[in-house]
Design an enzyme around this catalytic site. Sequence first.
Site, mmCIF file in Angstrom:
data_model
loop_
_atom_site.group_PDB
_atom_site.id
_atom_site.type_symbol
_atom_site.label_atom_id
_atom_site.label_comp_id
_atom_site.label_asym_id
_atom_site.label_seq_id
_atom_site.Cartn_x
_atom_site.Cartn_y
_atom_site.Cartn_z
ATOM 1 N N GLY A 1 11.690 -29.055 -15.010
ATOM 2 C CA GLY A 1 12.284 -28.850 -16.329
ATOM 3 C C GLY A 1 11.621 -29.640 -17.430
ATOM 4 N N SER B 1 15.014 -28.724 -6.590
ATOM 5 C CA SER B 1 14.664 -29.193 -5.239
ATOM 6 C C SER B 1 15.552 -30.367 -4.825
ATOM 7 C CB SER B 1 13.193 -29.585 -5.164
ATOM 8 O OG SER B 1 12.882 -30.542 -6.147
ATOM 9 N N HIS C 1 0.849 -33.722 -10.697
ATOM 10 C CA HIS C 1 -0.252 -33.093 -9.958
ATOM 11 C C HIS C 1 -1.618 -33.500 -10.508
ATOM 12 C CE1 HIS C 1 2.828 -30.984 -7.930
ATOM 13 N NE2 HIS C 1 3.132 -30.180 -8.937
HETATM 14 C C1 LIG Z 1 6.669 -29.008 -10.856
HETATM 15 S S1 LIG Z 1 7.918 -29.889 -11.680
HETATM 16 C C2 LIG Z 1 8.912 -30.427 -10.320
HETATM 17 C C3 LIG Z 1 9.669 -29.319 -9.653
HETATM 18 C C4 LIG Z 1 10.696 -29.760 -8.662
HETATM 19 N N1 LIG Z 1 10.226 -30.774 -7.748
HETATM 20 C C5 LIG Z 1 11.198 -28.568 -7.844
HETATM 21 O O1 LIG Z 1 10.617 -28.298 -6.763
HETATM 22 O O2 LIG Z 1 12.164 -27.930 -8.255
HETATM 23 C C6 LIG Z 1 7.056 -31.310 -12.173
HETATM 24 C C7 LIG Z 1 7.876 -32.397 -12.885
HETATM 25 O O3 LIG Z 1 7.080 -33.573 -12.894
HETATM 26 C C8 LIG Z 1 7.343 -34.304 -14.078
HETATM 27 N N2 LIG Z 1 6.200 -35.187 -14.399
HETATM 28 C C9 LIG Z 1 5.058 -34.864 -15.062
HETATM 29 N N3 LIG Z 1 4.270 -35.960 -15.191
HETATM 30 C C10 LIG Z 1 4.939 -36.989 -14.608
HETATM 31 C C11 LIG Z 1 4.653 -38.379 -14.436
HETATM 32 N N4 LIG Z 1 3.522 -38.927 -14.890
HETATM 33 N N5 LIG Z 1 5.572 -39.136 -13.801
HETATM 34 C C12 LIG Z 1 6.727 -38.609 -13.336
HETATM 35 N N6 LIG Z 1 7.043 -37.296 -13.480
HETATM 36 C C13 LIG Z 1 6.170 -36.498 -14.103
HETATM 37 C C14 LIG Z 1 7.551 -33.221 -15.120
HETATM 38 O O4 LIG Z 1 8.316 -33.717 -16.205
HETATM 39 C C15 LIG Z 1 8.244 -32.117 -14.332
HETATM 40 O O5 LIG Z 1 9.643 -32.157 -14.529
#
Ligand SMILES: C[S@@+](CC[C@H](N)C(=O)[O-])C[C@H]1O[C@@H](n2cnc3c(N)ncnc32)[C@H](O)[C@@H]1O
Length: 393
Positions: free
Chosen positions: A214, A224, A285
């Site tokens: 989100g 998740s 990622h």
């Molecule tokens: C792909 S989504 C996660 C989806 C979730 N795990 C699911 O399977 O429903 C990625 C999340 O990582 C967070 N994110 C991005 N960069 C980040 C960082 N440096 N540290 C922590 N969270 C981060 C984003 O805000 C986003 O909400």
Amino acid sequence: MSTFLDPRVDRKTDSAALAESLRLAGEDTRTLHSLVHSRELADITAVLVDEILFRCDPPGNTEPVTITMDVTRGEERRGVSFLVQAGRPLCLTDADANTPAALHIEFDVIDLVRELFGPAGPTGPGGPASRRTALQFVPESMTAEGVRPLGPIMAAAGTVLTGCSSDHPGLARLAVRHDSDKWGGLHWFAPLYERHLHHLRTQPVRVLEIGIGGYDNPAFGGGSLKMWKHYFPRGLVFGVDLFDKSGIDQQRLRTLKADQSDPAQLLDIAERHGPFDLVIDDGSHVNEHIRTTFRTLYPHVRPGGLYVIEDLWTSYAPGFGGNENPEACGTTALGLVKQLVDDLHYEEQPTKPAAGFGASLAGLHLYRNIAFLEKGRNADGGIPDWIRHAAGS
Ligand SMILES: C[S@@+](CC[C@H](N)C(=O)[O-])C[C@H]1O[C@@H](n2cnc3c(N)ncnc32)[C@H](O)[C@@H]1O
């Protein structure tokens, strides 16, 4: 006569009671009995009802049906009243002892704790030994033609009872149900998780997932985390995100705000909430972040636990710090995994390199776009030199 829970007042989380229920649900009857008798029945019931509302299947009956439930402790009873109707999640309804209900369910409190947090207690011929159901021929059950058809009542009862159990649908169904992208369309990870996690399912695990979902929208994400909460009936689930996601917090599910590229912030979380049975990196990622997060959090996975890295495709994506050339993998996530293959075999290498993470890596399972790293002691000595040096052996 039962005392009814007021849904507006009594549905707040009692985390202490919950923690004790989780910890003790698997204990012997005497220990669980003394816990359950040392707490207010209302507090325990509130924790149990919170779980039922979260776990039950979505209602299927189109017309509204009221189902009452009493949680009993000897002569004492605490009642709740569920409103069941397709198109809205199961909810509590304002009720008192005189509310007409189509069906009434009763559970002994110890049985219900065991049913929810498992392992389940002794069962009778029709399910948990203490469960009693009774159709109520109250006005709500009657139509102008006589007794109301049973179909909707049975469907509604089924909905409530699916919430009264630690049984769960498969992870793929849970992913869809809770809006996680771990199965369907983008990714097909759910069956792989099931393969590697099923032995932990009934354990009181601590799960940490980086990336709640989100992004900066506070109303979205958490799919998740809810899936894990549902899958692990005795688990505590922590989610980490760059953004404040506290609106998603609920019983057994806590969100934490941190940047995964900052080891100090991750360490603080590990010290406060670890060690973990399962850590999942589904965050930015960005390759460098994946590597930093692994180095920082892997030591905080308990032996026998798992560390999972998702979305390995970014190893080839320059926009995420990857490299299109597979051989130039020194700073990518897959480069880390390739290094771990060698680390796993550190004792077999004639040059006797430092173990790196290999000394605490029991296994490495690599699938397309996802790696499962199994933590465990890996120090059994290598193949003896006299075998290694024998040509043709
Ligand atoms: C792909 S989504 C996660 C989806 C979730 N795990 C699911 O399977 O429903 C990625 C999340 O990582 C967070 N994110 C991005 N960069 C980040 C960082 N440096 N540290 C922590 N969270 C981060 C984003 O805000 C986003 O909400």
